[in-house]
Design an enzyme around this catalytic site. Structure first.
Site: not given
Ligand SMILES: Nc1ncnc2c1ncn2[C@@H]1O[C@H](COP(=O)(O)OP(=O)(O)O)[C@@H](O)[C@H]1O
Ligand SMILES: [Mg+2]
Lengths: 91, 237, 739, 91
Positions: C95, C533, C49, C52, C313
C-alpha cells in the site's frame, strides 16, 4: 487572545467515529437522531493584539499541524463572551 | 465453577479466555452475547479485551450501556463474580460498576509489553491465593489504560483497600519508570467495595500457559476456583 | 434516467490511464464504442495494478506447484497444507502510494485489505507482518511518515484483533519520495473449507456485504499505476479511510456465513471495487453476472454508476450465495449488524450486465475485462550497473577503529532495535505467539495440534540494486533461513515486488532478473510461490526506489516446543558458525553506513549448500542440540554475534576467534548467504558435531558465550566491545529519531 | 435541528494530547502560543421542533453516552447562521 478551531472531516470522507456513535445512540432509543459527526475542537490561547491577528496566527498553526489537509477541513472561530465563560470554566 | 465470557461487537480476547478456562482450567464456560439480558447459570462473568464498538467514542463507552451490562449489574449486586480485563475494565468503569475512568496512555501510543504487577490486596476472591507484595508478570496491550479518578474517590479506594494491582519493577517497587501508561498511583487493577468485581488492564489470559508468557495469570483463576462456597457466596481469603 | 455523462473519446480514455492501443482493443472487443461507465470498468481493470500488464509474462516463471499446495496464485491468497486437516493461507500486499499520501490511513487500509484477502478464503487471520522502507530518518518528513505508518498499522491491526508478530523496517534515501508499506497476513483454515472468489451456479444470488459505498478511492487502482510527480498531493481526494471495527464484524460474519454452507464464492472489494469483483468472479467460473447498482448500500447521495462501480470504499465483500439460502446469509449479517443486500444474479451468458434503476449502463464480456492486455516490453540492463559492480570495496581503507565501526553498525537505523514500532502492535492476541518480534522469525502455535508456524519477511534493496538476480535469490534464501533458524521447514512463499516504472527498460530488466532469481531459489529450496503482489511505478519525479522484492515465508514446525530464538541463553555455551566463508562488502550495510556507497559484487550463492545449511539447522533445533540459532545477515558476522549477545532478555557476552581469509573488515562485516551461528550447551557438543558431520556442510566452532563483552579475534587483530555500549547503540539507533 | 456539542476534559485532568500538540507547535516556531487544549466537537442533527427542544434531547444524549462525567464537561451550542454555512458545506 483566545480562539477556537473546529477540525472536521472533509466532505465525502467516511466518518467512522460518527457513524458508530450514531448507531449506538439510535440503539439507546434516540430514534430522532438524523445525523451525527465527530470532529475536534482545539481551544487556542495565543499572544496577539487583536482577534484578526490571532486568527492569522492560528490559521498558520492549522496549515502546519492542526489539520490534516488530506482528510480534514477547519474553521476558526473567535471565542465570544458566552462561550468564553464556558471555556474559562474549564480552566 | 461456571464461567461466562461476554462477547461485544469488536471483542477479541473472548476466545483466549474461553481457551484458558476450558483447555487449561478444565472448567465449564460459555459465551454470552451482548444482547442477552439474562446471564443464565454462571458463577463468574468475564468481560474480555478488545475494541468493543471500535472504542470509537471512548474506550468501553458504548458497551458500557448495552443490555448485557444491565444483567451484569444485577448479577454483581447479588454478589456474582465479575472479572473485566483490558477493554472489560474500561467497560466496567464506563458502566459505573467501578469508579474512575481510563484515559489515553500518557505516551499517546498503544503499548503492548510485559509488565510487573505488585499485589496490594489479597483479600479478594481473585487474589486470595497470592501473598501481599507478590510480584506477577503479565502483558498489557492497550492505548487507553491510564487510570484516573478524583481525589475523594481515590481516598475511598484506599480506605476500602480497593487497589489490587499496581505496576511495579521486577522487585516490586512502585516507580514512575515501571508505569507503562501514566496511570494514577501506578494503578493496574481495582475491585469494587464488595470485592466481587475486578477490573484490570493487564491480560491474565495471556499469562496462563508456560509456553506463551508464563503462568502468573493462572494464579487469579486458581484463586477464583477455590473461592466458591456451596451457598452461592464466595470467599475473600 | 438522463445522467450527463462525459462523451467517450480517445482523450477521455487517455485521461483515465488507457493508451490508444488499449482503447482500440476495447473498440474491437465490444464492436462498438464503450459507454462512459464501460470505459471506467476497462480503465480500472486494465490498470497495471489489476491486470499485471507488464509483469504477467514474467510471473509465469515462478514455481507455484508442490505437494502441499492447495491454492497457488490466482486467488485472493495462497494456501498450503500443514497437516492434521489444517491449511495456512497467506499473502503479502503493498500500500505504498496511499501511505505516501496519507501515512496513517494509507497503512491502516493496507492492513485492512490484506486481512480481507485472508478471510475471504475462509481462514481466520492469526498474524500480520509489516515490511517497511523509508528515506533517511534524519529527515523530519520521513519521521512523520514512519510515525504515521506505524500508528496506522497499529490502530487497524490492534482494533481488529490480529497480532502483528514480525516484519522489518529499513532505511535508504531512495525511498524518501516513495516509502514502501508491504503487509503480509497469515491465516488458518480447515483444508477442506477453503473458499474461492468464484461465481458458480447460474441463478445464484449475489450479495453485497459490509460497509456502505462512498466516493472513496475512486481510481485508486489507476493511481497505483502511475508515478508521482510534484502534484502528488493533488490526488488526495481519493484517500480511503479504514474502519477496523467493521472489518472485525465482517470477519466474524463471513466465517459464520461460510459455516452455514450458504456461501458459494466470495471476494473482497479491494482495488477497483465492485467492478473488479463482478467481472473477475464470473470470469473464473465461466459465467456472467447481472447487477442492479441502485441496490448497493450507499453512504453518499447521487452517486453515479461509474462511481458505484469504481469506489474503493473499505470493508466490503461480494458474496455469491446458494439459491434458496438467502435467509441464512441475511440472518448472519443482521446478527453482526452489517448490510447484506442482494444486488445481482449469476447468469449463463458470460457478460457483466450492469443496471442502474433498471437502465442498462454497461454490458461487457467478463473475459474482456478480466483478461487485460499483456505486454512484453523491452528490457535493458542499466548502463551504470557494470561500473557499480566493478567497484572493489577493498580499495577503500580498512577501518582503524573497529569497535566504533561495530557500534555504529549496531546503531544504524536499519539494524537497530525496532521495539519502538513493535511495542505499538498487539503481538499476542489469540495467545498463539511463542516467539515475539525480535528474533529471526516469529513462531505461532497451531492450537489443537502439536505443530507451530514460523513466519518471516525479508528483502534487501541494495543487494538487488547491484545484482537483481542474485540479490533476489538471496532474499528468498534469507527469509527461508530465518524461518529455518526458528526451527520451521519453509513450505510456502509470497512476495511483494516493489519497482519503479516498468515502461523504463532498465526497471523492467531489474524486474525480470528479480523474478529469475526468486524462481531459481524457490526451485532449489523447493518452496512454492503461492501468491504475491507487484507494485510498479514507485517513483517520484523520475527517481525510482531501490528495486525491492520483499519475500514472506511460512514454515512448519512439527513440534511447537522445539523452536529456537536468536539470543544466547547462558554463559559457557559453545558457539559454532555454519556455512561458507565467502562474504563480500559489496552492497553491504557496512559499505553504506561507513562509506555511503552501494556498489561492488555480492558474495557467491550456492543454493545446494543453502539448502543443506538450513536443513542442518532445523535438524539441530528439532533434536534439541542448540540453544540459539541466528542467521548472518546485514552487518555480517560481527553484527550477528552482537545481536545474539544483546537482543535477549539477558545480556550475555561472547569470545570468538575466526580464522578466515581476507581483510578484517571483510571478515567482520562482510555479508554472504548460507551462514548461521548457533550456540550449543557443552553437554550437547558431541551430539552436535555428529549431526554436522552428517549434514555435509562446512562448519566450525568459533568460541564460547559469557562475560560482559563481545570479543572477536581474527588473525592478529581483535575487536572487543562492552555489551552495554553495543546494547545502547542498538536500542537507541532507531528510537532516538522517533522520540 | 442542528446543534453542536463541545466535549472537553474537566479542569484538573491533564490534557496530554493538548500538551503534546502545544510542544510540537512551539517547536515549529509558534512561541506566541500560550495554551492549547484538545476536545471533541460533535455535530448533531436531531428531529425537533425548536432549538430548545433539540437542546433537551441532545443533553440526554450527552448524559447517556457522549460525555463521561468522570472526565469530561460538555456544552451544547445552537448552530448559528455563520457556522451553519460552514457545517453544511461539509455535507
Ligand atoms: N509477485 C507475485 N508472485 C506471485 N503471485 C503473484 C504476484 N503478484 C501477484 N500475484 C498473484 O496474482 C493474483 C492477483 O493479485 P492481486 O490483483 O494483487 O490480488 P488482489 O485483487 O487481492 O489485490 C493473486 O493471486 C496474486 O497472489
Ligand atoms: Mg483480493
Amino acid at each position: 487572545m483566545k480562539v477556537r478551531v473546529l477540525v472536521r472531516l472533509r466532505p465525502g470522507i467516511m466518518d467512522v467515529q460518527g457513524a458508530a456513535v450514531q448507531r449506538a445512540l439510535v440503539g439507546l432509543g434516540f430514534g430522532d437522531l438524523r445525523d451525527l459527526r465527530v470532529g475536534k475542537v482545539i481551544d487556542v490561547d495565543v499572544d496577539a493584539s487583536s482577534v484578526p491577528a490571532a486568527r492569522v496566527r492560528v490559521d498558520e498553526m492549522c496549515k502546519k499541524l492542526l489539520a490534516n489537509p488530506v482528510l480534514e477541513d477547519y474553521t476558526i472561530e473567535p471565542v465570544e463572551a458566552s462561550s468564553l465563560e464556558a471555556t474559562s470554566a474549564l480552566r | 465453577m461456571k464461567f461466562g465470557v461476554v462477547v461485544f461487537p469488536g471483542t477479541w480476547s473472548d476466545c483466549d479466555f474461553h481457551h484458558v478456562v476450558s483447555e487449561v482450567l478444565h472448567q465449564p464456560v460459555k459465551y454470552v452475547w451482548h444482547r442477552e439480558r439474562d446471564l443464565g447459570d454462571v458463577d463468574c462473568v468475564i468481560l474480555p479485551g478488545g475494541f468493543s464498538y471500535g472504542d470509537y467514542l471512548r474506550a468501553g463507552a458504548v458497551a458500557g450501556r448495552s443490555p448485557v451490562v444491565e444483567a451484569i449489574r444485577d448479577f454483581a449486586a447479588k454478589g456474582g463474580l465479575v472479572l473485566g480485563s483490558c477493554n472489560g475494565f474500561q467497560i466496567l468503569c464506563e458502566a459505573g460498576l467501578l469508579p474512575g475512568a481510563l484515559l489515553r496512555n500518557e505516551c499517546l501510543q498503544y503499548r503492548c509489553q510485559s509488565t510487573h504487577l505488585v499485589v496490594d490486596n489479597v483479600d479478594t476472591p481473585f487474589t486470595r491465593g497470592l501473598r501481599p507484595g507478590q510480584v506477577l508478570t503479565m502483558p498489557i496491550s492497550h492505548g487507553e489504560g491510564k487510570y484516573q479518578v478524583d481525589a475523594p474517590a481515590l481516598a475511598q479506594l484506599r480506605e476500602h483497600h480497593q487497589i489490587v494491582f499496581r505496576y511495579a519493577t521486577a522487585e516490586g517497587a512502585v516507580t514512575r519508570a515501571a508505569n507503562p501508561n501514566g496511570s494514577l498511583e501506578n494503578i493496574a487493577g481495582i475491585v469494587n467495595e464488595a470485592g466481587n468485581v475486578l477490573g484490570m488492564m493487564p491480560h491474565p489470559e495471556r499469562a496462563a500457559e508456560a509456553v506463551v508468557g508464563g503462568t502468573d495469570g493462572l494464579l487469579l483463576f486458581q484463586s477464583l476456583l477455590g473461592s466458591l462456597v456451596e451457598d452461592g457466596t464466595f470467599l475473600k481469603r | 434516467m438522463a445522467l450527463a455523462e462525459p462523451k467517450v473519446t480517445l482523450d477521455l480514455a487517455r485521461g483515465l490511464g488507457l493508451t490508444a492501443d488499449e482503447y482500440d482493443r476495447i473498440l474491437r472487443q465490444l464492436g462498438r464504442e464503450p459507454t462512459y461507465t464501460e470505459l471506467g470498468l476497462f480503465s480500472a481493470l486494465w490498470s497495471e495494478h489489476c491486470a499485471y500488464k507488464h509483469s504477467r509474462v514474467f510471473l509465469k516463471r515462478l514455481p507455484t506447484a508442490g505437494p502441499r499446495v492447495l491454492q497457488g496464485p490466482g486467488e485472493n491468497a495462497g494456501a498450503i497444507d500443514i497437516g492434521d486437516g489444517w491449511a495456512v493461507v497467506f499473502k503479502m500486499e503493498s500500500h505504498n502510494h496511499p501511505s505516501f499520501i496519507e501515512p496513517f490511513q494509507g497503512a491502516a487500509t493496507g492492513v485492512g485489505g490484506i486481512l480481507r484477502d485472508i478471510f475471504t478464503m475462509g481462514a481466520r487471520p492469526i498474524a500480520i507482518l509489516d515490511s517497511l522502507r523509508f528515506g533517511d530518518p534524519n529527515d523530519p518528513k520521513v519521521r512523520h511518515l514512519v510515525a504515521g505508518v506505524v500508528s496506522g498499522i497499529s490502530w487497524y491491526g490492534n482494533c481488529f484483533g490480529c497480532p502483528t508478530v514480525g516484519g522489518e523496517i529499513a532505511f535508504a534515501p531512495e525511498y524518501a519520495g516513495n516509502p514502501l508499506v508491504n503487509v503480509m497476513c497469515v491465516g488458518l483454515v480447515r483444508a477442506d473449507r477453503i473458499f474461492r472468489a468464484r461465481a458458480d451456479g447460474i441463478g445464484n444470488p449475489v450479495f453485497y456485504v459490509g460497509n456502505k459505498t462512498g466516493r472513496d478511492g475512486i481510481h485508486g487502482a489507476t493511481m497505483a499505476s502511475a508515478t508521482f510527480d510534484d502534484k502528488a498531493h493533488e490526488q488526495r481526494p481519493t484517500v480511503q479511510v479504514g474502519d477496523p471495527f467493521t472489518e472485525k464484524l465482517l470477519l466474524e460474519a463471513c466465517l459464520e456465513a461460510m459455516a452455514t454452507g450458504a456461501v458459494v464464492g466470495i471476494q473482497d472489494m479491494g482495488a477497483a471495487g465492485l467492478a473488479c469483483c463482478t467481472s473477475e468472479m464470473p470470469a473464473r467460473s465461466g459465467t456472467g453476472m447481472e447487477v442492479e447498482l441502485s441496490s448497493v448500500p450507499q453512504r453518499e447521495e447521487g452517486m453515479t454508476p461509474y462511481e458505484l462501480l469504481l469506489s474503493e470504499s473499505q470493508e466490503r465483500m461480494l458474496l455469491v450465495a446458494a439459491r434458496g439460502r438467502e435467509g441464512d446469509v441475511r440472518r448472519v449479517f443482521a446478527k453482526w449488524e452489517l448490510d447484506a443486500v442482494k444486488v445481482g444474479t449469476v447468469i449463463r451468458d458470460s457478460d457483466l450486465i450492469v443496471r442502474h434503476q433498471g437502465h442498462e449502463v454497461a454490458r461487457v464480456p467478463v473475459d474482456a475485462l478480466a483478461d487485460g492486455p499483456r505486454y512484453e516490453k523491452p528490457t535493458a540492463e542499466p548502463a551504470w550497473l557494470a561500473e557499480r559492480r566493478a567497484f572493489d570495496p577493498l580499495t577503500l581503507p580498512p577501518p582503524e577503529d573497529l569497535p566504533i565501526a561495530l557500534v555504529a553498525l549496531m546503531g544504524s537505523p536499519t539494524i537497530a532495535s525496532k521495539d519502538w514500532a513493535f511495542r505499538q502492535y498487539d503481538q499476542q492476541v489469540g495467545i498463539n505467539t511463542l516467539v515475539l518480534p525480535g528474533s529471526d522469525a516469529a513462531v505461532l502455535r497451531v492450537k489443537g495440534t502439536r505443530r507451530a508456524l514460523a513466519v518471516a519477511t525479508d528483502g534487501n534493496g541494495r543487494q538487488v540494486d547491484i545484482d537483481p538476480r542474485r540479490g533476489a535469490a538471496m532474499a528468498v534464501c534469507e527469509a527461508t533461513r530465518n524461518v529455518s533458524c526458528a526451527g520451521g521447514e519453509p513450505v510456502g512463499l509470497t512476495d511483494c515486488l516493489n519497482f519503479g516504472s516498468p515502461e523504463r527498460p532498465e526497471i523492467l530488466w531489474q524486474f525480470a532478473e528479480t523474478i529469475e532469481g526468486i524462481a531459481e531459489a524457490c526451485r532449489a529450496l523447493e518452496v512454492p510461490v503461492v501468491g504475491g503482489n507487484v507494485s510498479f511505478y514507485n517513483e517520484t519525479s523520475g527517481q525510482a526506489v531501490l528495486p525491492t522484492p520483499v519475500v514472506g515465508v511460512v514454515g512448519v514446525l512439527e513440534d511447537a516446543n522445539r523452536h529456537a530464538t536468536q539470543w544466547f541463553k547462558s554463559p559457557g555455551h559453545r558457539i559454532a558458525l555454519l556455512g561458507p566463508d565467502d562474504v563480500s562488502l559489496g552492497g553491504s550495510e557496512y559499505l553504506w553506513t561507513r562509506h555511503g556507497r552501494v556498489a561492488g559484487r555480492l558474495a557467491p550463492l550456492d543454493l545446494g549448500l543453502e539448502r543443506r545449511v538450513q536443513r542442518a539447522v532445523r535438524a539441530a533445533i528439532s533434536a534439541g542440540l542448540v540453544t540459539a540459532a541466528h542467521d548472518c545477515a546485514e552487518g555480517g558476522l560481527a553484527v550477528t554475534l552482537a545481536e545474539s549477545c544483546v537482543t535477549g532478555p539477558a545480556r550475555i557476552g561472547a569470545e570468538v576467534a575466526v580464522e578466515a581469509p581476507g581483510r578484517i573488515d571483510l571478515v567482520l562485516f562482510g555479508e554472504g548467504p548460507s551462514r548461521v551461528i548457533v550456540s550449543v550447551a557443552p553437554e550437547r557438543a558431541r551430539g552436535f558435531e555428529a549431526a554436522m558431520a552428517e549434514a555435509a556442510i562446512p562448519w566450525r566452532w568459533i568460541g564460547v558465550t559469557g562475560g560482559e563483552r563481545l570479543v572477536i579475534r581474527t588473525g592478529r587483530a581483535a575487536v572487543s566491545v562492552g555489551l552495554a555500549e553495543i546494547d545502547n547503540a542498538w536500542r537507541s539507533g532507531f528510537e532516538r529519531h522517533m522520540a
